[in-house]
Design a protein around this motif. Structure first.
Motif, PDB file in Angstrom:
ATOM      1  N   THR A  64      -6.267  -4.802  23.127  1.00 45.29           N
ATOM      2  CA  THR A  64      -5.105  -3.949  22.893  1.00 45.29           C
ATOM      3  C   THR A  64      -3.896  -4.806  22.537  1.00 45.29           C
ATOM      4  OG1 THR A  64      -5.986  -2.343  24.465  1.00 45.29           O
ATOM      5  CG2 THR A  64      -3.656  -2.127  23.866  1.00 45.29           C
ATOM      6  N   PRO A  65      -3.261  -4.515  21.396  1.00 50.14           N
ATOM      7  CA  PRO A  65      -2.117  -5.331  20.976  1.00 50.14           C
ATOM      8  C   PRO A  65      -0.855  -5.005  21.763  1.00 50.14           C
ATOM      9  CG  PRO A  65      -2.406  -3.525  19.458  1.00 50.14           C
ATOM     10  CD  PRO A  65      -3.545  -3.449  20.439  1.00 50.14           C
ATOM     11  N   THR A  66       0.080  -5.924  21.709  1.00 50.72           N
ATOM     12  CA  THR A  66       1.411  -5.653  22.249  1.00 50.72           C
ATOM     13  C   THR A  66       2.230  -5.088  21.097  1.00 50.72           C
ATOM     14  OG1 THR A  66       1.990  -7.939  21.790  1.00 50.72           O
ATOM     15  CG2 THR A  66       1.365  -7.430  24.043  1.00 50.72           C
ATOM     16  N   PHE A  67       2.634  -3.847  21.246  1.00 47.85           N
ATOM     17  CA  PHE A  67       3.255  -3.125  20.155  1.00 47.85           C
ATOM     18  C   PHE A  67       4.600  -3.696  19.734  1.00 47.85           C
ATOM     19  CE2 PHE A  67       0.382   0.253  21.758  1.00 47.85           C
ATOM     20  CZ  PHE A  67      -0.374   0.379  20.609  1.00 47.85           C
ATOM     21  N   TRP A  68       5.320  -4.361  20.625  1.00 46.64           N
ATOM     22  CA  TRP A  68       6.622  -4.888  20.237  1.00 46.64           C
ATOM     23  C   TRP A  68       6.479  -6.066  19.259  1.00 46.64           C
ATOM     24  CZ3 TRP A  68       5.075  -5.063  25.409  1.00 46.64           C
ATOM     25  CH2 TRP A  68       4.690  -6.303  25.875  1.00 46.64           C
ATOM     26  N   GLU A  69       5.271  -6.585  19.099  1.00 44.43           N
ATOM     27  CA  GLU A  69       5.042  -7.655  18.130  1.00 44.43           C
ATOM     28  C   GLU A  69       4.654  -7.102  16.759  1.00 44.43           C
ATOM     29  OE1 GLU A  69       2.167 -10.251  19.868  1.00 44.43           O
ATOM     30  OE2 GLU A  69       3.517 -10.895  21.455  1.00 44.43           O
ATOM     31  N   MET A  70       4.564  -5.786  16.648  1.00 42.42           N
ATOM     32  CA  MET A  70       4.164  -5.148  15.397  1.00 42.42           C
ATOM     33  C   MET A  70       5.333  -4.343  14.841  1.00 42.42           C
ATOM     34  SD  MET A  70       0.514  -3.706  16.810  1.00 42.42           S
ATOM     35  CE  MET A  70      -0.173  -3.092  15.281  1.00 42.42           C
ATOM     36  N   CYS A  71       5.418  -4.249  13.500  1.00 41.40           N
ATOM     37  CA  CYS A  71       6.441  -3.387  12.907  1.00 41.40           C
ATOM     38  C   CYS A  71       5.975  -1.932  13.019  1.00 41.40           C
ATOM     39  CB  CYS A  71       6.714  -3.784  11.457  1.00 41.40           C
ATOM     40  SG  CYS A  71       5.370  -3.462  10.312  1.00 41.40           S
ATOM     41  N   TRP A  72       6.882  -0.994  12.817  1.00 39.38           N
ATOM     42  CA  TRP A  72       6.528   0.409  13.011  1.00 39.38           C
ATOM     43  C   TRP A  72       5.452   0.862  12.039  1.00 39.38           C
ATOM     44  CZ3 TRP A  72       7.292   4.037   9.204  1.00 39.38           C
ATOM     45  CH2 TRP A  72       8.172   3.709   8.180  1.00 39.38           C
ATOM     46  N   GLN A  73       5.417   0.304  10.812  1.00 34.98           N
ATOM     47  CA  GLN A  73       4.380   0.673   9.854  1.00 34.98           C
ATOM     48  C   GLN A  73       3.003   0.212  10.336  1.00 34.98           C
ATOM     49  OE1 GLN A  73       7.218  -1.034   8.985  1.00 34.98           O
ATOM     50  NE2 GLN A  73       7.978  -0.350   7.001  1.00 34.98           N
ATOM     51  N   GLU A  74       2.960  -0.978  10.943  1.00 38.65           N
ATOM     52  CA  GLU A  74       1.694  -1.485  11.487  1.00 38.65           C
ATOM     53  C   GLU A  74       1.229  -0.629  12.659  1.00 38.65           C
ATOM     54  OE1 GLU A  74       1.695  -6.246  10.674  1.00 38.65           O
ATOM     55  OE2 GLU A  74       3.078  -5.501  12.201  1.00 38.65           O
ATOM     56  N   ILE A  75       2.152  -0.202  13.498  1.00 41.13           N
ATOM     57  CA  ILE A  75       1.786   0.638  14.639  1.00 41.13           C
ATOM     58  C   ILE A  75       1.220   1.970  14.163  1.00 41.13           C
ATOM     59  CG2 ILE A  75       2.696   1.907  16.628  1.00 41.13           C
ATOM     60  CD1 ILE A  75       4.715  -0.446  16.961  1.00 41.13           C
ATOM     61  N   ILE A  76       1.869   2.572  13.186  1.00 40.56           N
ATOM     62  CA  ILE A  76       1.388   3.852  12.654  1.00 40.56           C
ATOM     63  C   ILE A  76      -0.005   3.679  12.045  1.00 40.56           C
ATOM     64  CG2 ILE A  76       1.763   5.583  10.844  1.00 40.56           C
ATOM     65  CD1 ILE A  76       4.791   5.264  11.422  1.00 40.56           C
ATOM     66  N   PHE A  77      -0.188   2.633  11.241  1.00 39.74           N
ATOM     67  CA  PHE A  77      -1.495   2.382  10.628  1.00 39.74           C
ATOM     68  C   PHE A  77      -2.541   2.109  11.698  1.00 39.74           C
ATOM     69  CE2 PHE A  77      -4.611  -0.484   8.559  1.00 39.74           C
ATOM     70  CZ  PHE A  77      -5.125   0.416   7.645  1.00 39.74           C
TER      71      PHE A  77
ATOM     72  N   ASP B 159       0.855  -1.177   0.000  1.00 43.86           N
ATOM     73  CA  ASP B 159       0.000   0.000   0.000  1.00 43.86           C
ATOM     74  C   ASP B 159       0.895   1.232   0.000  1.00 43.86           C
ATOM     75  OD1 ASP B 159      -2.710   1.314   0.552  1.00 43.86           O
ATOM     76  OD2 ASP B 159      -1.490   2.048   2.216  1.00 43.86           O
ATOM     77  N   ASP B 160       0.651   2.163  -0.907  1.00 45.71           N
ATOM     78  CA  ASP B 160       1.507   3.339  -1.049  1.00 45.71           C
ATOM     79  C   ASP B 160       1.544   4.205   0.202  1.00 45.71           C
ATOM     80  OD1 ASP B 160       2.076   2.592  -3.653  1.00 45.71           O
ATOM     81  OD2 ASP B 160       0.456   3.809  -4.486  1.00 45.71           O
ATOM     82  N   LYS B 161       0.422   4.350   0.872  1.00 44.31           N
ATOM     83  CA  LYS B 161       0.339   5.262   2.019  1.00 44.31           C
ATOM     84  C   LYS B 161       0.896   4.662   3.308  1.00 44.31           C
ATOM     85  CE  LYS B 161      -2.562   8.498   0.155  1.00 44.31           C
ATOM     86  NZ  LYS B 161      -1.853   8.900  -1.029  1.00 44.31           N
ATOM     87  N   SER B 162       0.665   3.360   3.519  1.00 43.44           N
ATOM     88  CA  SER B 162       1.067   2.749   4.792  1.00 43.44           C
ATOM     89  C   SER B 162       2.332   1.908   4.695  1.00 43.44           C
ATOM     90  CB  SER B 162      -0.068   1.861   5.312  1.00 43.44           C
ATOM     91  OG  SER B 162      -0.258   0.753   4.455  1.00 43.44           O
ATOM     92  N   SER B 163       2.772   1.578   3.496  1.00 36.39           N
ATOM     93  CA  SER B 163       3.920   0.687   3.269  1.00 36.39           C
ATOM     94  C   SER B 163       3.699  -0.702   3.868  1.00 36.39           C
ATOM     95  CB  SER B 163       5.205   1.300   3.829  1.00 36.39           C
ATOM     96  OG  SER B 163       5.493   2.506   3.183  1.00 36.39           O
ATOM     97  N   LEU B 164       2.437  -1.154   3.844  1.00 33.28           N
ATOM     98  CA  LEU B 164       2.087  -2.480   4.346  1.00 33.28           C
ATOM     99  C   LEU B 164       1.506  -3.318   3.221  1.00 33.28           C
ATOM    100  CD1 LEU B 164       0.319  -1.520   7.690  1.00 33.28           C
ATOM    101  CD2 LEU B 164       2.581  -2.530   7.444  1.00 33.28           C
ATOM    102  N   LEU B 165       1.683  -4.631   3.335  1.00 31.17           N
ATOM    103  CA  LEU B 165       1.036  -5.570   2.423  1.00 31.17           C
ATOM    104  C   LEU B 165      -0.447  -5.648   2.761  1.00 31.17           C
ATOM    105  CD1 LEU B 165       3.672  -8.446   2.583  1.00 31.17           C
ATOM    106  CD2 LEU B 165       3.303  -6.852   0.684  1.00 31.17           C
ATOM    107  N   PRO B 166      -1.299  -6.026   1.803  1.00 32.57           N
ATOM    108  CA  PRO B 166      -2.725  -6.156   2.100  1.00 32.57           C
ATOM    109  C   PRO B 166      -3.007  -7.061   3.302  1.00 32.57           C
ATOM    110  CG  PRO B 166      -2.399  -6.212  -0.257  1.00 32.57           C
ATOM    111  CD  PRO B 166      -1.021  -6.217   0.383  1.00 32.57           C
ATOM    112  N   LYS B 167      -2.267  -8.163   3.445  1.00 33.23           N
ATOM    113  CA  LYS B 167      -2.474  -9.045   4.598  1.00 33.23           C
ATOM    114  C   LYS B 167      -2.159  -8.326   5.903  1.00 33.23           C
ATOM    115  CE  LYS B 167      -1.077 -13.289   6.873  1.00 33.23           C
ATOM    116  NZ  LYS B 167      -1.417 -12.724   8.146  1.00 33.23           N
ATOM    117  N   GLU B 168      -1.114  -7.500   5.909  1.00 32.47           N
ATOM    118  CA  GLU B 168      -0.758  -6.749   7.114  1.00 32.47           C
ATOM    119  C   GLU B 168      -1.826  -5.709   7.448  1.00 32.47           C
ATOM    120  OE1 GLU B 168       4.100  -6.920   6.850  1.00 32.47           O
ATOM    121  OE2 GLU B 168       3.034  -5.517   5.532  1.00 32.47           O
TER     122      GLU B 168
END
Length: 83
Positions: A38-51, A16-25
């Protein structure tokens, strides 16, 4: 959610151009919010956290305490996934 487009028939490995994530992500993050746990943020990449934070903000959900979100708060995302 200005700036985000529906995934639709996009190729599975297309970022995805805006989030830099794959559709599955993108769908994984939406599923986290829909779970209202509430997710544990250390299990997510920074792009997932921002999204995640942007998506929660779009729906008026407190991303620090996802359990407080009502079912109504998260049901609108299903309309976007199925539309």
């Amino acid at each position: 959610m200005a700036g985000y487009t529906l995934i639709g028939d996009r190729v599975e490995d297309e970022l995805d151009d805006k989030s830099s994530l794959l559709p599955k992500e993108l769908m994984d993050v939406m599923s986290i919010i829909h779970s209202r746990k509430t997710p544990t943020f250390w299990e997510m990449c920074w792009q997932e956290i921002i999204f995640y934070c942007k998506l929660c903000s779009c729906f008026g959900i407190d991303y620090h305490w996802l359990e407080a979100a009502s079912e109504d708060d998260v049901c609108l995302m299903n309309m976007g996934r199925n539309g």
